[in-house]
Design an enzyme around this catalytic site. Structure first.
Site, mmCIF file in Angstrom:
data_model
loop_
_atom_site.group_PDB
_atom_site.id
_atom_site.type_symbol
_atom_site.label_atom_id
_atom_site.label_comp_id
_atom_site.label_asym_id
_atom_site.label_seq_id
_atom_site.Cartn_x
_atom_site.Cartn_y
_atom_site.Cartn_z
ATOM 1 N N TYR A 36 -2.349 -1.308 10.093
ATOM 2 C CA TYR A 36 -2.473 -1.672 8.634
ATOM 3 C C TYR A 36 -1.346 -0.995 8.253
ATOM 4 C CZ TYR A 36 -4.016 -0.948 3.812
ATOM 5 O OH TYR A 36 -4.308 -1.190 2.664
ATOM 6 N N SER A 50 0.882 -1.095 -0.130
ATOM 7 C CA SER A 50 0.157 0.103 0.021
ATOM 8 C C SER A 50 0.778 1.362 0.074
ATOM 9 C CB SER A 50 -0.680 0.323 1.168
ATOM 10 O OG SER A 50 -1.493 1.137 1.181
#
Length: 275
Positions: free
Chosen positions: A156, A143
């Site tokens: 995350y 990401s």
């Protein structure tokens, strides 16, 4: 690998979002697909759409990527079904929003199980088959938050930074050993998928509101465009892929200002939460 025609391509998290878009684009290129997800209904729909889009074969299985034994069984099943494996895209991922002190340990284990251990299990289970193919490619989806940190995204961030580190080290290991496997790590920015809506939230963060802000303010790139960039980058043998203008801008800003980017991000996040 310079074409997907006739290649066996494995994609996790294929029931929706980037995973489904990858499957449909690969199908249009004449690939043979092995697709998995925990969402049986969405996975079946992707399989039907991929067949209609021109896939040379579609094999699906409901698999929880956080379950090592299940992933290992899936890898053996795919190899037995097609006879070989050319490319693996470890795409399955989930989101968790919340200040670190307010996160439930069970949610922490859940996100690491899918986002990090899912990539570990998929990479490890399929790697021997990719090596045996003589021209394999492993694609791991990290990401933008695997390059820069963000408040309320601590776990995350941790999972996606871990995917980056794993992938870059693994690429180096393949080069050192002389194995015929390319490794690409992908850093998407805001992509229009259901990851925020289908994630979890803790403490002062409301899931519906978090998803609304993400969808309206951050999700600028379509899943299909992300899939195009990923597959084209894979065929070019790219080591790192940034997906979306936001990913490029934020990454280069962080490189320009160094660790001070954290102060900039904190101020932006404070305004963003109040919007």
């Amino acid at each position: 690998m310079h074409t997907l025609q006739g290649k066996v391509v494995v994609i996790t998290g294929a029931a929706s979002g980037i995973g489904r878009a990858l499957a449909l684009r690969a199908a249009g290129c004449g690939a043979r697909l092995a697709l998995s997800d925990v969402d049986a209904t969405g996975l079946a729909q992707t399989g039907e759409q991929a067949t209609a889009a021109g896939a040379k074969g579609v094999h699906t299985r409901v698999v929880d990527v956080s379950d090592r034994a299940a992933v290992e069984a899936w890898a053996a099943e795919v190899a037995a079904h097609y006879g070989w494996v050319d490319a693996v895209v470890n795409n399955a991922g989930v989101s968790l929003t919340g200040d670190f002190a307010e996160l439930d340990p069970a949610d922490m284990e859940w996100i690491m199980g899918v986002n990090f251990w899912g990539v570990v299990h998929g990479s490890r289970a399929f790697l021997p088959h990719l090596i045996a193919s003589g021209d394999g490619h492993l694609v791991n989806i990290s990401s933008l938050f695997g390059l820069v940190s963000m408040p309320s995204q601590s776990l995350y961030n941790a999972s996606k930074y871990a995917v980056r580190g794993l992938s870059e080290s693994l690429r180096e290991e393949m080069l050192v050993a002389g194995h015929p496997v390319q490794v690409t790590v992908v850093h998407p920015g805001g992509i229009r998928t259901g990851i925020a809506r289908n994630g979890r939230a803790a403490g002062r963060h409301d899931l519906a509101e978090t998803a609304r802000r993400f969808d309206e303010k951050l999700a600028r790139t379509t899943a299909d465009e992300a899939a195009r960039v990923i597959l084209e980058g894979m065929l070019k043998g790219r080591a790192r892929l940034l997906v979306g203008a936001d990913a490029h801008v934020v990454h280069h800003l962080a490189r320009l200002v160094g660790a001070r980017y954290q102060d900039v991000v904190a101020r932006f996040a404070k305004r963003f939460e109040s919007s």
